[in-house]
Design an enzyme around this catalytic site. Structure first.
Site, PDB file in Angstrom:
ATOM      1  CB  SER A 193      61.126  38.740 -12.109  1.00 53.40           C
ATOM      2  OG  SER A 193      60.467  39.604 -13.110  1.00 53.40           O
TER       3      SER A 193
ATOM      4  CD  GLU B 194      55.587  33.462  -7.692  1.00 53.55           C
ATOM      5  OE1 GLU B 194      56.055  34.222  -8.610  1.00 53.55           O
ATOM      6  OE2 GLU B 194      56.261  32.300  -7.497  1.00 53.55           O
TER       7      GLU B 194
ATOM      8  CG  ASN C  81      60.819  34.028 -12.914  1.00 54.09           C
ATOM      9  OD1 ASN C  81      60.545  33.685 -14.259  1.00 54.09           O
ATOM     10  ND2 ASN C  81      60.614  35.085 -12.316  1.00 54.09           N
TER      11      ASN C  81
HETATM   12  N1  LIG Z   1      58.320  42.191 -18.414  1.00 60.99           N
HETATM   13  C1  LIG Z   1      57.843  41.233 -17.634  1.00 60.99           C
HETATM   14  O1  LIG Z   1      57.525  40.235 -18.407  1.00 60.99           O
HETATM   15  C2  LIG Z   1      57.750  41.107 -16.152  1.00 60.99           C
HETATM   16  C3  LIG Z   1      56.800  40.036 -15.761  1.00 60.99           C
HETATM   17  C4  LIG Z   1      56.866  40.198 -14.274  1.00 60.99           C
HETATM   18  C5  LIG Z   1      57.645  40.966 -13.425  1.00 60.99           C
HETATM   19  N2  LIG Z   1      58.332  41.890 -13.946  1.00 60.99           N
HETATM   20  C6  LIG Z   1      59.156  42.854 -13.276  1.00 60.99           C
HETATM   21  O2  LIG Z   1      58.522  44.103 -13.182  1.00 60.99           O
HETATM   22  C7  LIG Z   1      59.397  45.187 -13.004  1.00 60.99           C
HETATM   23  C8  LIG Z   1      59.448  46.093 -14.367  1.00 60.99           C
HETATM   24  O3  LIG Z   1      59.599  45.263 -15.474  1.00 60.99           O
HETATM   25  P1  LIG Z   1      59.350  45.937 -16.750  1.00 60.99           P
HETATM   26  O4  LIG Z   1      59.200  44.853 -17.763  1.00 60.99           O
HETATM   27  O5  LIG Z   1      57.869  46.745 -16.768  1.00 60.99           O
HETATM   28  O6  LIG Z   1      60.249  47.114 -17.086  1.00 60.99           O
HETATM   29  P2  LIG Z   1      60.519  48.149 -17.991  1.00 60.99           P
HETATM   30  O7  LIG Z   1      61.821  48.392 -18.380  1.00 60.99           O
HETATM   31  O8  LIG Z   1      59.447  48.196 -19.397  1.00 60.99           O
HETATM   32  O9  LIG Z   1      60.020  49.368 -17.326  1.00 60.99           O
HETATM   33  C9  LIG Z   1      60.784  50.123 -16.046  1.00 60.99           C
HETATM   34  C10 LIG Z   1      60.234  51.433 -16.008  1.00 60.99           C
HETATM   35  O10 LIG Z   1      60.817  51.926 -14.593  1.00 60.99           O
HETATM   36  C11 LIG Z   1      61.348  53.270 -14.862  1.00 60.99           C
HETATM   37  N3  LIG Z   1      62.052  53.571 -13.830  1.00 60.99           N
HETATM   38  C12 LIG Z   1      63.366  53.442 -13.769  1.00 60.99           C
HETATM   39  N4  LIG Z   1      63.851  54.167 -12.551  1.00 60.99           N
HETATM   40  C13 LIG Z   1      62.866  54.504 -11.867  1.00 60.99           C
HETATM   41  C14 LIG Z   1      62.752  55.155 -10.820  1.00 60.99           C
HETATM   42  N5  LIG Z   1      63.665  55.595  -9.883  1.00 60.99           N
HETATM   43  N6  LIG Z   1      61.536  55.792 -10.546  1.00 60.99           N
HETATM   44  C15 LIG Z   1      60.287  55.592 -11.284  1.00 60.99           C
HETATM   45  N7  LIG Z   1      60.623  54.946 -12.290  1.00 60.99           N
HETATM   46  C16 LIG Z   1      61.769  54.610 -12.814  1.00 60.99           C
HETATM   47  C17 LIG Z   1      62.009  53.308 -16.167  1.00 60.99           C
HETATM   48  O11 LIG Z   1      61.794  54.547 -16.753  1.00 60.99           O
HETATM   49  C18 LIG Z   1      60.822  52.409 -17.052  1.00 60.99           C
HETATM   50  O12 LIG Z   1      59.646  53.018 -17.690  1.00 60.99           O
HETATM   51  C19 LIG Z   1      60.882  44.515 -12.865  1.00 60.99           C
HETATM   52  O13 LIG Z   1      61.012  44.399 -11.554  1.00 60.99           O
HETATM   53  C20 LIG Z   1      60.564  43.153 -13.718  1.00 60.99           C
HETATM   54  O14 LIG Z   1      61.524  41.979 -13.037  1.00 60.99           O
HETATM   55  C21 LIG Z   1      58.358  42.210 -15.463  1.00 60.99           C
END
Ligand SMILES: NC(=O)c1ccc[n+]([C@@H]2O[C@H](COP(=O)([O-])OP(=O)(O)OC[C@H]3O[C@@H](n4cnc5c(N)ncnc54)[C@H](O)[C@@H]3O)[C@@H](O)[C@H]2O)c1
Length: 296
Positions: free
Chosen positions: A118, A151, A189
């Site tokens: 993000s 994006e 953002n």
């Molecule tokens: N949640 C949102 O609304 C949103 C929107 C756009 C972008 N993002 C981005 O997407 C990404 C993920 O966010 P999320 O909300 O899905 O997070 P989340 O916490 O729901 O999921 C993250 C996952 O990554 C896993 N993980 C951690 N270390 C790891 C590794 N070394 N190898 C493999 N898996 C690993 C964790 O076990 C977890 O299941 C982030 O970069 C976030 O900024 C989130």
């Protein structure tokens, strides 16, 4: 492109895997947590059931989508055949740097390395690899199967060829890609977070209450959700960390996070995921406004 690897099976990873699989790609979904992988398959199944109930897909399409997803708990197993890797692991700079070093070392030379971050700099992530021309931001929105926007963020060294491939690929998923350059917060953002921060400042300064602020923006600006409720959905800790990225990146005080946001995160009020933020989600599904003891 045929083989897509998604790293991280959380909120975003499961949605990204879902969309690629439903469009016929072979998806390897990797997470260090078996529980996250099980939950992801469960969530994808439930989301597909919802689409069946709305007569958008058939039982056969559900089965075929799930058949296109294989899960792995180590990166080594999940990337051997990858044409594209979309990293959607936890938003943490050091973690992402480590993952990209490993991906660069182990993924096929042809593979494009995309990140769903993000806010973390694509250029900084790309600098961990020996293929900065093939590193790009592919920022899907939550919930991924529903939201149209991707994006597409070009790092300093991302090639035209890779950018065009990712733009085309996003369209083939039924999404609308928008190309932007790599500066803090990108576009989504950079514009959203100052609005949310200003809404929190308005509450902090007592200009209006939670519901009043959200109602003005919903009914006056035709936003589907007010900024304070949206902040609860995104996660107040996530909002704070993105504002810190904007503040550090531009060195401009206009991005300084509101002290109320900082206090709420320190107090464990992170929004929907913790049961309470600007609204209370613990007791009923309908959000109740939280009285602001923080302000007294
Ligand atoms: N949640 C949102 O609304 C949103 C929107 C756009 C972008 N993002 C981005 O997407 C990404 C993920 O966010 P999320 O909300 O899905 O997070 P989340 O916490 O729901 O999921 C993250 C996952 O990554 C896993 N993980 C951690 N270390 C790891 C590794 N070394 N190898 C493999 N898996 C690993 C964790 O076990 C977890 O299941 C982030 O970069 C976030 O900024 C989130």
């Amino acid at each position: 492109m045929e083989n897509i690897t998604v790293i991280g099976a959380g909120t975003m990873g499961n949605g990204i895997a879902h969309v690629f699989a439903q469009n016929g790609f072979e998806v390897s979904l990797v997470d260090i947590s078996q529980e996250a992988l099980d939950n992801a398959l469960n969530t994808i199944g439930k989301n597909l059931d919802r689409m069946i109930a709305k007569e958008k897909i058939t039982e056969g399409e559900k089965k075929s989508t799930l058949d296109h997803i294989t899960t792995f708990t180590t990166i080594d197993e999940g990337i051997a055949e990858a044409d594209l890797i979309v990293e959607a692991a936890t938003e943490n700079v050091n973690l992402k740097m480590k993952i990209f070093q490993e991906l660069d070392e182990k993924a096929p030379e042809r593979a494009i390395l995309a990140t769903n971050t993000s806010s973390i700099s694509i250029t900084q992530i790309a600098a961990q690899t020996n293929r900065a021309d093939k590193v790009i931001g592919m920022h899907f929105m939550n919930p991924v199967p529903i939201m149209k926007l991707v994006e597409v963020i070009r790092g300093y060294n991302t090639s035209d060829e890779v950018t065009n491939q990712i733009m085309g690929l996003s369209k083939s998923l039924g999404k609308v890609p928008v190309e932007v350059n790599d500066y803090p917060g990108f576009i989504a953002n950079r514009i959203l977070m100052p609005m949310i921060n200003e809404a929190i400042y308005s509450l902090y300064e007592g200009v209006a209450g939670v519901e009043e602020i959200d109602t003005v923006m919903k009914l006056g600006m035709a936003h589907p959700m007010g900024p304070l409720q949206l902040a609860d959905f995104i996660g107040l800790d996530v909002c704070l960390s993105i504002l810190n990225v904007l503040h550090d990146g531009f060195k401009n005080p206009k991005y300084a996070p509101c002290p109320l946001l900082v206090n709420m995160v320190m107090a464990g009020k992170k929004g929907v995921k913790s049961g309470e933020g600007f609204y209370n989600y613990a007791e009923s599904r309908k959000a109740e406004k939280v009285s602001h003891q923080f302000l007294k």
